[in-house]
Scaffold this motif. Structure first.
Motif, PDB file in Angstrom:
ATOM      1  N   ARG A   1       1.005  10.484  -8.558  1.00  0.00           N
ATOM      2  CA  ARG A   1       1.358   9.207  -7.924  1.00  0.00           C
ATOM      3  C   ARG A   1       0.783   9.079  -6.504  1.00  0.00           C
ATOM      4  NH1 ARG A   1       3.134   5.608 -11.417  1.00  0.00           N
ATOM      5  NH2 ARG A   1       4.178   4.523  -9.705  1.00  0.00           N
ATOM      6  N   PHE A   2       0.201   7.927  -6.213  1.00  0.00           N
ATOM      7  CA  PHE A   2      -0.244   7.641  -4.843  1.00  0.00           C
ATOM      8  C   PHE A   2       0.955   7.549  -3.902  1.00  0.00           C
ATOM      9  CE2 PHE A   2      -4.397   6.381  -6.566  1.00  0.00           C
ATOM     10  CZ  PHE A   2      -5.233   6.875  -5.577  1.00  0.00           C
ATOM     11  N   GLU A   3       2.108   7.183  -4.442  1.00  0.00           N
ATOM     12  CA  GLU A   3       3.314   7.116  -3.626  1.00  0.00           C
ATOM     13  C   GLU A   3       3.617   8.474  -2.986  1.00  0.00           C
ATOM     14  OE1 GLU A   3       7.936   5.548  -4.076  1.00  0.00           O
ATOM     15  OE2 GLU A   3       6.706   5.908  -5.849  1.00  0.00           O
ATOM     16  N   ARG A   4       3.353   9.556  -3.719  1.00  0.00           N
ATOM     17  CA  ARG A   4       3.576  10.895  -3.182  1.00  0.00           C
ATOM     18  C   ARG A   4       2.598  11.178  -2.031  1.00  0.00           C
ATOM     19  NH1 ARG A   4       5.768  15.905  -4.698  1.00  0.00           N
ATOM     20  NH2 ARG A   4       7.308  14.602  -5.760  1.00  0.00           N
ATOM     21  N   LEU A   5       1.373  10.687  -2.145  1.00  0.00           N
ATOM     22  CA  LEU A   5       0.399  10.850  -1.056  1.00  0.00           C
ATOM     23  C   LEU A   5       0.909  10.196   0.228  1.00  0.00           C
ATOM     24  CD1 LEU A   5      -3.448  10.304  -1.331  1.00  0.00           C
ATOM     25  CD2 LEU A   5      -2.169   9.348   0.575  1.00  0.00           C
TER      26      LEU A   5
ATOM     27  N   TRP B   1       2.168  17.443  13.197  1.00  0.00           N
ATOM     28  CA  TRP B   1       2.990  17.880  12.069  1.00  0.00           C
ATOM     29  C   TRP B   1       2.547  17.287  10.728  1.00  0.00           C
ATOM     30  CZ3 TRP B   1       4.899  16.120  16.740  1.00  0.00           C
ATOM     31  CH2 TRP B   1       5.480  17.101  17.562  1.00  0.00           C
ATOM     32  N   ASP B   2       1.868  16.141  10.735  1.00  0.00           N
ATOM     33  CA  ASP B   2       1.541  15.430   9.500  1.00  0.00           C
ATOM     34  C   ASP B   2       0.033  15.385   9.275  1.00  0.00           C
ATOM     35  OD1 ASP B   2       4.311  14.748   9.372  1.00  0.00           O
ATOM     36  OD2 ASP B   2       3.917  13.103  10.770  1.00  0.00           O
ATOM     37  N   SER B   3      -0.378  15.354   7.999  1.00  0.00           N
ATOM     38  CA  SER B   3      -1.806  15.337   7.667  1.00  0.00           C
ATOM     39  C   SER B   3      -2.423  13.952   7.791  1.00  0.00           C
ATOM     40  CB  SER B   3      -2.020  15.874   6.245  1.00  0.00           C
ATOM     41  OG  SER B   3      -1.758  17.247   6.194  1.00  0.00           O
ATOM     42  N   GLY B   4      -1.696  12.905   7.473  1.00  0.00           N
ATOM     43  CA  GLY B   4      -2.241  11.552   7.534  1.00  0.00           C
ATOM     44  C   GLY B   4      -2.897  11.148   6.219  1.00  0.00           C
ATOM     45  N   ILE B   5      -2.763   9.870   5.878  1.00  0.00           N
ATOM     46  CA  ILE B   5      -3.293   9.352   4.614  1.00  0.00           C
ATOM     47  C   ILE B   5      -4.807   9.505   4.545  1.00  0.00           C
ATOM     48  CG2 ILE B   5      -3.550   7.278   3.196  1.00  0.00           C
ATOM     49  CD1 ILE B   5      -0.870   6.301   4.467  1.00  0.00           C
ATOM     50  N   ILE B   6      -5.502   9.180   5.628  1.00  0.00           N
ATOM     51  CA  ILE B   6      -6.966   9.269   5.638  1.00  0.00           C
ATOM     52  C   ILE B   6      -7.434  10.691   5.362  1.00  0.00           C
ATOM     53  CG2 ILE B   6      -9.035   9.057   7.073  1.00  0.00           C
ATOM     54  CD1 ILE B   6      -8.056   6.368   6.249  1.00  0.00           C
ATOM     55  N   ASN B   7      -6.787  11.671   5.965  1.00  0.00           N
ATOM     56  CA  ASN B   7      -7.177  13.065   5.728  1.00  0.00           C
ATOM     57  C   ASN B   7      -6.929  13.484   4.285  1.00  0.00           C
ATOM     58  OD1 ASN B   7      -8.144  13.513   8.277  1.00  0.00           O
ATOM     59  ND2 ASN B   7      -6.836  15.273   8.698  1.00  0.00           N
ATOM     60  N   PHE B   8      -5.806  13.063   3.724  1.00  0.00           N
ATOM     61  CA  PHE B   8      -5.534  13.371   2.320  1.00  0.00           C
ATOM     62  C   PHE B   8      -6.620  12.769   1.421  1.00  0.00           C
ATOM     63  CE2 PHE B   8      -0.789  14.123   3.082  1.00  0.00           C
ATOM     64  CZ  PHE B   8      -0.884  15.473   2.805  1.00  0.00           C
ATOM     65  N   ILE B   9      -6.984  11.536   1.700  1.00  0.00           N
ATOM     66  CA  ILE B   9      -8.008  10.873   0.902  1.00  0.00           C
ATOM     67  C   ILE B   9      -9.358  11.569   1.073  1.00  0.00           C
ATOM     68  CG2 ILE B   9      -9.370   8.751   0.730  1.00  0.00           C
ATOM     69  CD1 ILE B   9      -6.750   7.221   1.256  1.00  0.00           C
ATOM     70  N   ARG B  10      -9.685  11.922   2.304  1.00  0.00           N
ATOM     71  CA  ARG B  10     -10.937  12.623   2.578  1.00  0.00           C
ATOM     72  C   ARG B  10     -11.014  13.951   1.803  1.00  0.00           C
ATOM     73  NH1 ARG B  10     -13.460  12.684   7.876  1.00  0.00           N
ATOM     74  NH2 ARG B  10     -11.433  12.060   8.706  1.00  0.00           N
ATOM     75  N   ASN B  11      -9.910  14.673   1.747  1.00  0.00           N
ATOM     76  CA  ASN B  11      -9.908  16.017   1.173  1.00  0.00           C
ATOM     77  C   ASN B  11      -9.702  16.056  -0.336  1.00  0.00           C
ATOM     78  OD1 ASN B  11     -10.266  17.139   3.742  1.00  0.00           O
ATOM     79  ND2 ASN B  11      -8.067  17.257   4.117  1.00  0.00           N
TER      80      ASN B  11
END
Length: 327
Positions: free
Chosen positions: A157-161, A174-184
């Motif tokens: 689920r994208f909701e979990r992202l 403390w947080d990774s951020g949506i952009i970083n998750f998408i990048r990785n």
């Protein structure tokens, strides 16, 4: 001054652009007019998006992953589809196709299904005014990769992202951020180019930005969704509509050769220097326009980048001039 993390490397392009320039006098003139006009931000409760919040987030991520390439380069025909008694074009036509697919019991919101989706299914899902939508095979591969990544890293689920990123676009201590998750974790979203005159590598992340902006628009109108905490840092979106609007208003100026290519709808190769400069300079012009507008408006009436992006996109739809073409 707002910090835009995605734009840290753009100044070199802005200073050494050869094909595109900004008319700052015209920029100021438009800012003086727009500063006194309403700048609504849409809530995205449209027929082409799900009404349920949990479906909306999943739909949005899947939609944005394949949201590109809607013009046939041979005949310049634009992808379109009739849905709910209305003709939708381009990006909204894609959304209409996906909504139609859900109604026809294609489980496109299921990551397992996406990870194994067949070409024959996707052809049916994306059936519109063309024999085949441009870049069908690329879209097929993208959806399969998206489904696999969602299953492996985000419980499908994208909701979990979004929740794992604490509803922040960019990382904090403390947080990774949506952009970083998408990048990785989602390579199909990756959007980068190289500008040789300034020897600069640029990260655009246009579709990731758009996903976050649309989500925030819905969240701002719906108390059940959490808004993006750092939305002001998301930056301008460098698609084709914003440059089209800025060029139409004579803010963005092209050299003679590029002007000729755009007018004659000659395709610009993705990542070539003209295409990179159009996107990079449209970003700078949008930032400057936002700053000038907010200098005129009262503090409590200032707008954010989401509102200005939307206004520019709506302005582009009224243009009678062609936009630059890239596949």
């Amino acid at each position: 001054m707002i910090d835009y993390p995605l734009l840290n490397s753009f100044e070199g392009v802005w200073e050494k652009a050869r094909h595109v320039s900004i008319n700052f006098g015209q920029l100021e003139a438009i800012a003086k007019i727009w500063a006194h006009q309403q700048m609504p931000s849409p809530d995205w409760y449209l027929p082409t998006f799900p009404q349920k919040d949990e479906d909306f987030i999943q739909f949005l991520g899947i939609n944005m992953a394949i949201n590109y390439g809607f013009v046939n380069p041979k005949n310049k025909q634009r992808f379109a589809v009739r849905y709910k008694r209305r003709l939708w074009k381009g990006s909204m036509a894609l959304s209409a196709c996906l909504m139609r697919a859900i109604e026809n019991n294609f489980p496109i919101l299921d990551a397992d299904y996406l990870s194994k989706i067949k070409e024959k299914d996707l052809r049916k899902i994306l059936k519109g005014n063309m024999v085949t939508i441009p870049l069908l095979k690329e879209r097929l591969q993208t959806l399969q990769m998206i489904g696999q990544s969602l299953n492996k890293d985000f419980c499908g689920r994208f909701e979990r992202l979004f929740s794992n990123a604490e509803y922040r676009a960019f990382p904090t201590r403390w947080d990774s951020g949506i952009i970083n998750f998408i990048r990785n974790f989602f390579p199909p979203f990756y959007d980068s180019s190289f500008h040789y005159p300034s020897y600069t590598h640029l990260n655009f992340f246009q579709r990731a930005q758009t996903m976050i902006i649309i989500y925030h628009g819905r969240a701002s109108a719906d108390n059940s969704l959490k808004p993006i905490k750092d939305i002001d840092r998301i930056g301008p979106v460098a698609g084709y509509q914003v440059p089209q609007a800025l060029h139409d208003m004579k803010i963005l100026e092209y050299d003679k050769e590029l002007e000729k290519k755009v007018r004659k709808e000659i395709e610009l190769e993705y990542g070539n220097q003209e295409e990179v400069e159009i996107r990079a300079l449209s970003i700078r012009a949008t930032i400057e326009l936002l700053k000038m507008i907010n200098e005129i408006r009262s503090e409590e009436d200032r707008i954010n980048i989401c509102q200005l992006n939307y206004r520019l996109q709506q302005r582009a739809k009224k243009s009678r001039s062609p936009h630059h073409l890239t596949l």
